[in-house]
Design an enzyme around this catalytic site. Structure first.
Site, short mmCIF file in Angstrom:
data_model
loop_
_atom_site.label_atom_id
_atom_site.label_comp_id
_atom_site.label_asym_id
_atom_site.label_seq_id
_atom_site.Cartn_x
_atom_site.Cartn_y
_atom_site.Cartn_z
N GLU A 132 10.36 -0.21 -1.43
CA GLU A 132 9.65 -1.47 -1.18
C GLU A 132 9.82 -2.34 -2.41
O GLU A 132 9.70 -1.85 -3.53
CB GLU A 132 8.15 -1.16 -0.94
CG GLU A 132 7.27 -2.39 -0.90
CD GLU A 132 5.76 -2.07 -0.73
OE1 GLU A 132 5.42 -0.99 -0.20
OE2 GLU A 132 4.95 -2.91 -1.15
N GLU A 137 3.14 -11.33 -4.75
CA GLU A 137 1.99 -10.66 -4.15
C GLU A 137 0.81 -10.71 -5.11
O GLU A 137 0.99 -10.59 -6.32
CB GLU A 137 2.32 -9.19 -3.85
CG GLU A 137 1.19 -8.47 -3.16
CD GLU A 137 1.40 -6.98 -2.99
OE1 GLU A 137 2.30 -6.43 -3.63
OE2 GLU A 137 0.65 -6.37 -2.22
C1 NAG Z 1 0.66 -6.91 3.88
O1 NAG Z 1 1.23 -6.94 2.62
C2 NAG Z 1 0.72 -6.03 1.66
C3 NAG Z 1 1.41 -6.31 0.39
O2 NAG Z 1 2.67 -5.80 0.28
C4 NAG Z 1 0.91 -4.62 2.16
O3 NAG Z 1 0.43 -3.69 1.23
C5 NAG Z 1 0.20 -4.49 3.45
O4 NAG Z 1 0.42 -3.21 3.96
C6 NAG Z 1 0.69 -5.52 4.41
N1 NAG Z 1 -0.01 -5.39 5.65
C7 NAG Z 1 0.67 -5.40 6.78
C8 NAG Z 1 -0.07 -5.14 8.02
O5 NAG Z 1 1.84 -5.61 6.81
#
Ligand code: NAG
Ligand code: NAG
Ligand code: NAG
Length: 313
Positions: A132, A137
């Protein structure tokens, strides 16, 4: 024979130095509806969010596309019941996957407000085994931005590296860091949140090769944005972009085995494992989920305005 060896050596030398790429994709305006898919899924990080499908997003104007503008926002008009679903928002995933590539983002505005947890990132299937890469962020308006890698086992970064940012940890393994990963914080205050928006946004770029991953940021009001970045040029030379704020070399982490094919994700969640946990220490009062439920107007500025994303390979 010798001539051939020399040619091969010359080709290898050129390849090692080459940092030029050609544009393979340009995502802009209504094009986002063809190149990205809406994911109405539950948030694995337990956010106070309700990700909606494309029809709902468009009818509620949570996404809006026109010319070189693409807006992705959360609902900012509805007071929520604590026993019902969370605040309507959007999670987009690119239809294409990318391995080695460069991505450049022209961002005019990013979501802000207590409880917000926006992200622009890339991730593969079978997390964390395909890695990842978090490009932009953060939570609760706290900057500067931090770029972070998350991987499966045995991936660390050297403590001394050629980057302008500050490392927050050098172990990228999610299991050994309680999913913190190895982050590098930018030294530019306007890389995140209200300060980014005051600067008129800016440009984020990420270069992924099998030898390194680099992340750069230039505020829109900066005098030294590379011209190929600023214009969204059809060809770029990352060799001219200067020292990145985050540099992750494939030195004690074999990037090619820790990072597989990635989708690009744009999402905006609320509270959850991160924003909720630090809500009060970030200067927000009360309980995160109650705040999100009861204060719709606090999310008026909880939106991305993206001019374009360019992909180079
Ligand atoms: C949204 O983004 C965050 C940051 O990377 C991540 O940790 C989280 O799982 C994400 N949620 C979804 C549903 O994609
Ligand atoms: C939808 O959102 C866009 C961008 O914020 C705005 O310009 C437009 O007026 C909105 N449309 C409606 C019908 O509210
Ligand atoms: C590492 O963490 C991930 C995510 O929590 C989990 O799925 C996986 O089983 C863990 N692997 C090991 C070896 O503990």
């Amino acid at each position: 024979m010798f001539a051939r060896v020399n040619l091969v050596l010359a080709a290898l030398a050129t390849h090692a130095l080459a940092a030029t790429y050609s544009q393979s994709d340009s995502h802009q305006g209504t094009g986002f509806y063809n190149s990205f898919s809406f994911q109405a899924i539950s948030d694995p990080t337990h956010g106070r969010v309700n990700y909606v499908d494309q029809g709902t997003a468009m009818s509620k104007n949570l996404t809006y596309a026109s010319g070189d503008t693409f807006i992705l926002r959360a609902d900012h008009t509805t007071t929520l019941s604590s026993s019902g679903p969370g605040r309507d928002s959007v999670r987009l995933q690119s239809n294409k996957q990318y391995t080695t590539h460069v991505t450049v983002w022209s961002i005019r505005h990013m979501p802000v407000g207590c409880g917000t947890w926006p992200a622009i990132w890339e991730v593969g299937s079978d997390w964390p085994n395909n890695g990842e890469i978090d490009i932009l962020e953060g939570v609760n308006d706290q900057g500067p931005n931090q770029a972070t890698l998350h991987t499966g086992a045995d991936c660390t970064m050297p403590s001394s590296r050629s980057q302008t940012g500050t490392s927050a940890g050098n172990n990228c393994d999610v299991n050994e860091t309680n999913n913190a990963g190895c982050g590098v914080q930018s030294n530019t205050a306007s890389s995140y949140g209200p300060a980014l928006n005051s600067a008129g946004g800016g440009y984020y770029a990420m270069e992924r090769t099998n030898s390194f991953i680099k992340v750069w940021f230039w505020p829109r009001n900066s005098g030294n944005i590379p011209s190929d970045v600023k214009s969204g040029s059809t060809s770029i030379n990352t060799g001219n972009w200067g020292t990145p704020f985050a540099y992750f070399p494939s030195q004690s982490c074999d990037l090619s085995s820790h990072f597989g094919a990635h989708n690009i994700i744009i999402n905006l969640t609320f509270c959850g494992d991160w924003a909720g946990a630090v809500f009060n220490s970030d200067g927000c009062s009360g309980t995160c989920s109650t705040y999100v439920n009861q204060n719709p107007s606090a999310f008026t500025n909880a939106y991305f305005d993206i001019q374009w994303i360019k992909i180079y390979q």
